[in-house]
Write a protein that holds these residues in place. Structure first.
Motif, PDB file in Angstrom:
ATOM      1  N   SER A   1       0.816  -1.222   0.000  1.00 26.97           N
ATOM      2  CA  SER A   1       0.000   0.000   0.000  1.00 26.97           C
ATOM      3  C   SER A   1       0.849   1.271   0.000  1.00 26.97           C
ATOM      4  O   SER A   1       0.300   2.370   0.074  1.00 26.97           O
ATOM      5  CB  SER A   1      -0.936  -0.007   1.212  1.00 26.97           C
ATOM      6  OG  SER A   1      -0.187  -0.045   2.422  1.00 26.97           O
ATOM      7  N   ASN A   2       2.172   1.108  -0.046  1.00 28.62           N
ATOM      8  CA  ASN A   2       3.102   2.247  -0.024  1.00 28.62           C
ATOM      9  C   ASN A   2       2.930   3.088   1.238  1.00 28.62           C
ATOM     10  O   ASN A   2       3.027   4.313   1.223  1.00 28.62           O
ATOM     11  CB  ASN A   2       2.940   3.120  -1.264  1.00 28.62           C
ATOM     12  CG  ASN A   2       4.200   3.911  -1.579  1.00 28.62           C
ATOM     13  OD1 ASN A   2       5.316   3.453  -1.320  1.00 28.62           O
ATOM     14  ND2 ASN A   2       4.034   5.108  -2.121  1.00 28.62           N
ATOM     15  N   THR A   3       2.648   2.407   2.342  1.00 32.52           N
ATOM     16  CA  THR A   3       2.543   3.062   3.644  1.00 32.52           C
ATOM     17  C   THR A   3       3.948   3.290   4.203  1.00 32.52           C
ATOM     18  O   THR A   3       4.835   2.454   4.031  1.00 32.52           O
ATOM     19  CB  THR A   3       1.738   2.186   4.623  1.00 32.52           C
ATOM     20  OG1 THR A   3       0.417   2.015   4.095  1.00 32.52           O
ATOM     21  CG2 THR A   3       1.657   2.813   6.005  1.00 32.52           C
ATOM     22  N   THR A   4       4.143   4.401   4.869  1.00 34.09           N
ATOM     23  CA  THR A   4       5.450   4.712   5.449  1.00 34.09           C
ATOM     24  C   THR A   4       5.829   3.692   6.523  1.00 34.09           C
ATOM     25  O   THR A   4       5.046   3.394   7.420  1.00 34.09           O
ATOM     26  CB  THR A   4       5.441   6.118   6.078  1.00 34.09           C
ATOM     27  OG1 THR A   4       5.158   7.076   5.051  1.00 34.09           O
ATOM     28  CG2 THR A   4       6.779   6.444   6.721  1.00 34.09           C
ATOM     29  N   ILE A   5       7.043   3.155   6.404  1.00 29.56           N
ATOM     30  CA  ILE A   5       7.596   2.212   7.375  1.00 29.56           C
ATOM     31  C   ILE A   5       8.881   2.821   7.938  1.00 29.56           C
ATOM     32  O   ILE A   5       9.774   3.205   7.185  1.00 29.56           O
ATOM     33  CB  ILE A   5       7.935   0.856   6.743  1.00 29.56           C
ATOM     34  CG1 ILE A   5       6.735   0.269   6.006  1.00 29.56           C
ATOM     35  CG2 ILE A   5       8.456  -0.117   7.797  1.00 29.56           C
ATOM     36  CD1 ILE A   5       7.077  -0.965   5.176  1.00 29.56           C
ATOM     37  N   GLY A   6       8.972   2.910   9.269  1.00 31.73           N
ATOM     38  CA  GLY A   6      10.194   3.369   9.928  1.00 31.73           C
ATOM     39  C   GLY A   6      10.765   2.249  10.768  1.00 31.73           C
ATOM     40  O   GLY A   6      10.023   1.597  11.515  1.00 31.73           O
ATOM     41  N   VAL A   7      12.073   2.002  10.669  1.00 30.51           N
ATOM     42  CA  VAL A   7      12.692   0.876  11.367  1.00 30.51           C
ATOM     43  C   VAL A   7      14.046   1.307  11.913  1.00 30.51           C
ATOM     44  O   VAL A   7      14.838   1.925  11.202  1.00 30.51           O
ATOM     45  CB  VAL A   7      12.880  -0.334  10.422  1.00 30.51           C
ATOM     46  CG1 VAL A   7      13.236  -1.579  11.211  1.00 30.51           C
ATOM     47  CG2 VAL A   7      11.649  -0.585   9.582  1.00 30.51           C
ATOM     48  N   LEU A   8      14.310   0.960  13.174  1.00 32.14           N
ATOM     49  CA  LEU A   8      15.539   1.401  13.833  1.00 32.14           C
ATOM     50  C   LEU A   8      16.415   0.250  14.317  1.00 32.14           C
ATOM     51  O   LEU A   8      15.914  -0.730  14.876  1.00 32.14           O
ATOM     52  CB  LEU A   8      15.196   2.263  15.057  1.00 32.14           C
ATOM     53  CG  LEU A   8      14.939   3.748  14.829  1.00 32.14           C
ATOM     54  CD1 LEU A   8      14.362   4.381  16.085  1.00 32.14           C
ATOM     55  CD2 LEU A   8      16.238   4.447  14.425  1.00 32.14           C
ATOM     56  N   CYS A   9      17.708   0.372  14.113  1.00 29.22           N
ATOM     57  CA  CYS A   9      18.742  -0.403  14.793  1.00 29.22           C
ATOM     58  C   CYS A   9      18.609  -1.910  14.568  1.00 29.22           C
ATOM     59  O   CYS A   9      18.852  -2.406  13.476  1.00 29.22           O
ATOM     60  CB  CYS A   9      18.729  -0.037  16.267  1.00 29.22           C
ATOM     61  SG  CYS A   9      20.211  -0.490  17.173  1.00 29.22           S
ATOM     62  N   HIS A  10      18.221  -2.687  15.587  1.00 31.40           N
ATOM     63  CA  HIS A  10      18.015  -4.125  15.437  1.00 31.40           C
ATOM     64  C   HIS A  10      16.627  -4.457  14.907  1.00 31.40           C
ATOM     65  O   HIS A  10      16.359  -5.623  14.583  1.00 31.40           O
ATOM     66  CB  HIS A  10      18.213  -4.837  16.781  1.00 31.40           C
ATOM     67  CG  HIS A  10      19.628  -4.881  17.251  1.00 31.40           C
ATOM     68  ND1 HIS A  10      20.170  -3.897  18.049  1.00 31.40           N
ATOM     69  CD2 HIS A  10      20.628  -5.778  17.036  1.00 31.40           C
ATOM     70  CE1 HIS A  10      21.436  -4.192  18.317  1.00 31.40           C
ATOM     71  NE2 HIS A  10      21.741  -5.324  17.719  1.00 31.40           N
ATOM     72  N   ALA A  11      15.747  -3.476  14.824  1.00 32.91           N
ATOM     73  CA  ALA A  11      14.379  -3.757  14.382  1.00 32.91           C
ATOM     74  C   ALA A  11      14.268  -4.178  12.919  1.00 32.91           C
ATOM     75  O   ALA A  11      13.241  -4.766  12.555  1.00 32.91           O
ATOM     76  CB  ALA A  11      13.473  -2.555  14.646  1.00 32.91           C
TER      77      ALA A  11
END
Length: 234
Positions: A132-142
Motif C-alpha cells: 500500500s506504499n505506507t510509510t515504514i520506519g525501522v531502527l537499529c536491530h528492528a
C-alpha cells in the motif's frame, strides 16, 4: 490527523547461539524519542506488541552508559513511568490493520531478533505496508522484523532490492555480542537481497530513505529517522 502504529518487541531476552538467554527488550531511546517527536507533531500514536504483552525495556538502555548520561537515563525512566497505561495495555499485533495507520514504526533493541523476526502477523503487516506504499520506519536491530515479511502471493521477501541500514556487524562486535549471536542483522539483510549501507564510523547517526521505507542504523539515529518522517509527511 496522522496515525502511527509503533510495533514493539514483547521479548525480555535474546537467545544466543549457546542457548543462553541474554536479558534485553526494547531500547528505550528508540521508542521514546520517536514517540515524543510524533506526538509533538500532533500525531496519534498506538502501540502494539505480539499477543498484546507489555514490553520490557532493556536495562542497559536505561543506564547512564546506555542512555548517554545519568540525567538522560532518569528522564527516560520517568517518561516510561508516565506512559504506563499505554505500555501496560498495548494492542495485539494480530488485531491491527495497516489501513488504519499512516506510519508503521519499529523501535529496536535485541528484542525483535527474538520474536518479531519470526512473527508472521507482524510480517504480514509489513507486506501490507509495502503493497500500500505506507510509510515504514525501522531502527537499529528492528530490521530483524523485516525478515518475516514474506509475500504469500509471490513467496519472495517483500523488501528485496530495497535500500536500507540497520545495526552493523562491527557495532555488534564492539558491543561484545557478535561472536555469541545466532545471526547478525547486517548479514541477514544482505543475504535476503537488501541493498545495505552504513555510516563510515560505528555508532554514528545514519539513515537511509528508499521511497516510503525509512531505516536508522543505531540508537543515535532515532531522532533523525523520526524527524525525517515528520518532515516528509508535512
Amino acid at each position: 490527523m496522522t496515525n502511527v502504529l509503533m510495533v514493539l518487541s514483547a521479548a525480555s531476552h535474546w537467545t544466543l547461539a549457546d542457548g543462553t538467554k541474554h536479558p534485553t527488550g526494547v531500547w528505550a531511546e528508540e521508542f521514546l524519542e520517536p514517540y515524543r517527536i510524533f506526538t509533538e507533531a500532533g500525531w496519534t500514536v498506538d502501540v502494539a506488541t505480539p499477543a498484546g504483552v507489555a514490553p520490557t525495556f532493556d536495562a542497559v538502555s536505561l543506564s547512564a552508559g546506555g542512555a548517554g548520561s545519568a540525567e538522560r537515563a532518569a528522564e527516560f525512566a520517568a517518561r516510561i513511568t508516565t506512559m504506563s497505561d499505554v505500555l501496560q495495555h498495548p494492542k495485539r499485533v494480530d488485531a491491527v490493520a495497516i489501513a488504519d495507520y499512516d506510519v508503521h514504526f519499529y523501535p529496536g533493541g535485541h528484542g525483535p531478533m527474538e520474536d518479531l523476526a519470526v512473527d508472521a502477523d507482524s510480517g504480514q503487516l509489513i507486506v501490507d505496508a509495502v503493497r500500500s506504499n505506507t510509510t515504514i520506519g525501522v531502527l537499529c536491530h528492528a530490521p530483524a522484523a523485516l525478515l518475516a515479511a514474506t509475500d504469500k502471493v509471490t513467496g519472495e521477501w517483500a523488501l528485496a532490492g530495497r535500500k536500507m541500514t540497520g545495526f552493523a556487524n562491527r557495532e555488534e562486535e564492539l558491543s561484545g555480542l557478535a561472536a555469541k549471536a545466532k545471526w547478525l542483522v547486517e548479514t541477514r539483510l544482505v543475504e535476503l537481497g537488501a541493498v545495505y549501507s552504513k555510516a563510515p564510523e560505528p555508532f554514528a547517526s545514519y539513515i537511509v530513505v528508499d521511497g516510503q521505507l525509512y531505516t536508522g542504523q543505531n540508537p543515535a539515529s532515532s531522532v533523525a529517522v523520526a524527524e525525517r518522517i515528520v518532515a516528509d509527511k508535512r
